[in-house]
Design an enzyme around this catalytic site. Structure first.
Site, PDB file in Angstrom:
ATOM      1  N   GLU A 174      85.982 -25.457   7.078  1.00  0.00           N
ATOM      2  CA  GLU A 174      86.635 -25.957   8.281  1.00  0.00           C
ATOM      3  C   GLU A 174      85.591 -26.156   9.380  1.00  0.00           C
ATOM      4  O   GLU A 174      84.461 -25.677   9.257  1.00  0.00           O
ATOM      5  CB  GLU A 174      87.704 -24.961   8.739  1.00  0.00           C
ATOM      6  N   ILE A 229      84.543 -32.457   3.126  1.00  0.00           N
ATOM      7  CA  ILE A 229      85.208 -32.436   1.828  1.00  0.00           C
ATOM      8  C   ILE A 229      84.817 -33.668   1.011  1.00  0.00           C
ATOM      9  O   ILE A 229      85.070 -34.807   1.440  1.00  0.00           O
ATOM     10  CB  ILE A 229      86.744 -32.376   1.988  1.00  0.00           C
ATOM     11  N   THR A 230      84.222 -33.441  -0.142  1.00  0.00           N
ATOM     12  CA  THR A 230      83.905 -34.533  -1.054  1.00  0.00           C
ATOM     13  C   THR A 230      85.211 -35.145  -1.555  1.00  0.00           C
ATOM     14  O   THR A 230      86.072 -34.435  -2.071  1.00  0.00           O
ATOM     15  CB  THR A 230      83.064 -34.019  -2.235  1.00  0.00           C
ATOM     16  N   GLY A 259      52.608 -44.944   2.248  1.00  0.00           N
ATOM     17  CA  GLY A 259      53.465 -45.781   3.093  1.00  0.00           C
ATOM     18  C   GLY A 259      54.625 -46.385   2.340  1.00  0.00           C
ATOM     19  O   GLY A 259      55.731 -46.521   2.876  1.00  0.00           O
ATOM     20  N   GLU A 312      77.775 -26.011  -0.727  1.00  0.00           N
ATOM     21  CA  GLU A 312      78.254 -24.897  -1.569  1.00  0.00           C
ATOM     22  C   GLU A 312      77.463 -23.614  -1.342  1.00  0.00           C
ATOM     23  O   GLU A 312      77.136 -22.874  -2.265  1.00  0.00           O
ATOM     24  CB  GLU A 312      78.266 -25.301  -3.048  1.00  0.00           C
ATOM     25  N   SER A 320      70.862 -22.127   1.561  1.00  0.00           N
ATOM     26  CA  SER A 320      69.818 -21.291   0.948  1.00  0.00           C
ATOM     27  C   SER A 320      69.850 -19.873   1.513  1.00  0.00           C
ATOM     28  O   SER A 320      69.619 -18.892   0.793  1.00  0.00           O
ATOM     29  CB  SER A 320      68.435 -21.914   1.186  1.00  0.00           C
ATOM     30  N   GLU A 321      70.171 -19.772   2.809  1.00  0.00           N
ATOM     31  CA  GLU A 321      70.220 -18.451   3.436  1.00  0.00           C
ATOM     32  C   GLU A 321      71.362 -17.608   2.869  1.00  0.00           C
ATOM     33  O   GLU A 321      71.206 -16.393   2.642  1.00  0.00           O
ATOM     34  CB  GLU A 321      70.371 -18.610   4.959  1.00  0.00           C
TER      35      GLU A 321
END
Length: 379
Positions: free
Chosen positions: A127, A157-158, A340, A363, A366-367
């Protein structure tokens, strides 16, 4: 454990490469530029059995395991991370939640349509003010006779706008009570259920990300997944599998970036030599190859444990954390090898670079993975 690809995995990988050359690769830039969600591609993937990889054959799925599932997601993501992300979300979140926690009637009704991609699935936990802090959710479901009335908004939301069916987690009890949330299946067309704002994203632009809005959305009691109050606990178990999905997604993006960097470094000449012959470039390639293999081994270990139905919370978090960080690093180094040209949309590494970053966020950041890993290590 021997994680050499089986004949089945090799056949799946080749099928995806063949399909991708015609149906995905030629359109990757166009879809990315226009943020087009190519629904027709997912219908075709459904015909190939790739939208119900883990669903048993009795429900119309492919009946495969997590090692094959990793192959599916990583090979698609090697071509396009956005398509890989949508395949992963459909398989592991919406479909996976119903497969894992649905009753027989729910499985019979929803799994065949999801496995064939007749219906596209979404899954709503996050949310606006509750990302990692999911137990503080404000989306509420209240009992009214034989129905539940849902009010609130889900974000990031996918397939939030395009889904035909969604699994949504709503609060049915007290705030911060791990048994105060429940899971519901909500079908497209249900009054009060609508898609909201579609996000304009840095990467993964062909994978639709949008709000889901619930305004006095009335859902029958038989659409609850499992028992009242089990929604949060179910979600944490679903996310264990979902982390394998993101690890596989990361793995594919990293491999795709390295494929491009290897090819370019052998073709690009400076000082009358291919740049691959210079130590500065070859050492980058060596690091890429090593880190990708380590990420793949962690991912396959978690997938194997999931297949054997043993606790793999820590292993899934390790795989997701490490593989996602590797994807970002490999994509970054690939852009550097291209110089480049890598900064332009004429070459594929620019998109791999943008797509990779989502893997360290979606999902569980990393933390959050580090918190999970540390908590498990300290038990």
């Amino acid at each position: 454990m021997n994680f050499e690809p089986t004949e089945m995995q090799q056949q799946i990988a080749q099928m995806i490469r063949d399909f991708g050359k015609t149906n995905i690769q030629p359109h990757v830039l166009e879809w990315d530029e226009h943020q087009e969600f190519p629904l027709h591609v997912f219908k075709k993937l459904g015909e190939l059995g790739l939208m119900g990889v883990l669903v048993p054959q009795e429900y119309g799925g492919s009946g495969l395991g997590y090692l094959e599932y990793v192959t599916v997601v990583s090979e698609i993501s090697r071509i396009c991370g956005a398509i890989g992300l949508s395949v992963a979300a459909h398989n592991s979140l919406c479909t996976g939640h119903i497969l894992q926690f649905g009753n027989e009637a729910q499985k019979q009704r929803y799994l065949p349509k999801l496995a064939s991609a007749e219906w596209i699935g979404a899954w709503g936990l996050t949310e606006p003010n509750t990302g990692s802090d999911a137990m503080n959710m404000k989306c509420v479901a209240k009992k009214d006779g034989n129905d539940w009335i849902i009010n609130g908004t889900k974000c990031w939301i996918t397939h939030g706008k395009s889904c035909d069916v969604a699994v949504v987690i709503a609060r049915t009890g007290d705030v911060r009570d791990s048994h105060g949330m429940s899971a519901f299946i909500v079908e497209k067309g249900t009054p009060g259920f609508s898609g909201g704002k579609k996000e304009n994203k840095l990467g993964m632009r062909a994978s639709e990300t949008a709000e889901m809005i619930f305004d006095n959305c009335r859902v029958p009691a038989e659409n609850m997944l499992g028992a009242e109050g089990d929604g949060f606990i179910q979600s944490m178990k679903v996310l264990d599998g979902g982390r394998i999905s993101i690890a596989a997604l990361s793995l594919g993006i990293a491999k795709g970036a390295m494929d491009a960097a290897l090819k370019y470094s052998k073709e690009r000449h400076q000082f009358d030599k291919p740049i691959a012959s210079f130590q500065g470039i070859s050492f980058k390639l060596a690091d890429m190859a090593t880190e990708i293999q380590a990420a793949e081994l962690l991912t396959m270990q978690a997938a194997d444990m999931k297949n054997r139905r043993v606790k793999m919370t820590q292993q899934a978090a390790m795989a997701k954390y490490y593989a996602s960080e590797v994807a970002v690093k490999v994509a970054n180094d690939a852009v550097q090898i291209f110089g480049g040209y890598g900064y332009t949309k004429d070459f594929p590494v620019e998109k791999f670079y943008r797509d990779a970053k989502l893997c360290t966020i979606g999902e569980g950041t990393s933390e959050i993975q580090k918190i999970v890993i540390a908590r498990e290590a300290l038990r």
